[in-house]
Design an enzyme around this catalytic site. Sequence first.
Site, PDB file in Angstrom:
ATOM      1  N   ASP A 246       0.538  -1.381   0.151  1.00  0.00           N
ATOM      2  CA  ASP A 246       0.178  -0.240   0.053  1.00  0.00           C
ATOM      3  C   ASP A 246       0.504   1.183   0.396  1.00  0.00           C
ATOM      4  O   ASP A 246       2.156   1.411   0.860  1.00  0.00           O
ATOM      5  CB  ASP A 246      -0.378  -0.001   1.448  1.00  0.00           C
TER       6      ASP A 246
ATOM      7  N   GLU B 144       1.584  -0.740  -4.797  1.00  0.00           N
ATOM      8  CA  GLU B 144       0.373   1.004  -5.457  1.00  0.00           C
ATOM      9  C   GLU B 144       0.796   1.676  -5.865  1.00  0.00           C
ATOM     10  O   GLU B 144       1.504   2.406  -4.698  1.00  0.00           O
ATOM     11  CB  GLU B 144      -0.618   0.345  -3.792  1.00  0.00           C
TER      12      GLU B 144
END
Length: 488
Positions: free
Chosen positions: A188, A249
């Site tokens: 993330d 990401e």
Amino acid sequence: MTWWRRGVIYEIYPRSFQDSGGDGVGDLPGIAARLPYLQWLGVDAIWLTPVYPSPQRDFGYDITDHTAIDPRFGSLADFDALVAQAHGLGLRVILDYVPNHTSDQHPWFRDAAKRDWYLWHPGDPPNNWISVFGGPAWERDPDSGQSYYHAYLREQPDLNWRNPAVRAAMLGVLEFWIARGVDGFRVDAMRQLLKDPLWRDNPPNPDYVPGMPEYDSLLPVHTADLDEVQEIVAAMRAVIGDDRLMVAEVYAPIERLVRYYGEGGRGAHLPLNFHLIGTPWRAEDVGALIERYEAALPEGAWPNWVLGNHDRPRIASRVGPAQARVAAMLLLTLRGTPTLYYGDELGMADVPIAPHQAVDPGMARDPVRTPMRWDAGPHAGFSTAEPWLPVGAGQGVAAQRDDPRSMLTLYRRLLALRRDSDDLAEGAYRTLHAADGVLAYARGERTAVALNLTGEPRPLPVAGEIVLSTHSGGGASLQGDEGVVLTI
Ligand code: NOJ
């Protein structure tokens, strides 16, 4: 050949996939019960967004314990069972790894001895940095009078990755899950892990116009995508290794994005390519995007494509239901690993959420996170209880699975075709035509794809034998909203 090059990743939002506990929130045993569906569909790996203990302010991206399972979702034993069952069915399991921040309820944040695990500044905020969710990125702690930095919610303080203790603890999290048998991680907020040590102001964005999110009013040159981040990317990859998958990401322009493959392939295997999400749905634009991305890939890097996720409007809402079929064909016939967002295979669109039902703090992402539709039972078979978000209207898996014209059947056929075709799985990409509403490309020696991105009939710009159409039949020209795969 590593599995993920030919594989298809399926993103599951665990709160919304299948509830087994009767509380209106999905859970791990629910996912386990639906694994045979995913095997039948023909995907290769599931990525679970965070399932760790969390106050759920950002629905799991605010973590209080990185090495445990939130009781809402089940237990570690449930997790182990899920992994074992997935592996038994030939499915891989990818976990979300959230290294940039924790919950403000995390014991580390509450431990006075770990002050330097986060980013504190004495007194008032030192600069103009803005949170991704809007408002100042600094929060003043009334007790100490100091301010801490949070790239996202104020309940998500950023970790200090320049502190070796943070680094060791967070890399240890990867080891914990690797030992439990996971097949990879989706990292993330990768680009945000380091911030300017001098805490300089971010400059104004000259392209900002009112109406854009507040975050876009500044250029985040001192808070995102610092060159030094690459060193952390490499450190994570060193732990994850070659046998497991590292997905990252990274919202960044293509030229910056591809740097996350790392020097000499020591970075992420797949820095997520979100560019289909923002590109205008026109043959020229999509064609140009593919060309640019293919050309920017470093030697040996494997491409990947994403149509949607739990943060962005669903593809069926962005381009409409008819073009969503064309988009499915694009996603599954491009060169590179596709990530499929749960429910897109049913044609699920964004579900309108009444103000009193809204739960996402500020970003209005609820419409894309609604429960999976399984059957005609109460709450579409998702739960016996009132779901945490409303179930959208439309057919579920049961109604679509035997219908030859359904979106689900189209996805399943595309997945099967891709699996069985060396051209589609690995063949080189070559644009054949990108004009007048039609995008056509070759894959490998003998396969071509032609997509009509308009609702009007168009000439088929490539000759061959049609092996799959988004429509029934498939003829000498393309019908409106039709896409075809051909043998040439
Ligand atoms: C990206 C995640 O996909 C999003 O859902 C989350 O809010 C932020 N990172 C913060 O973790």
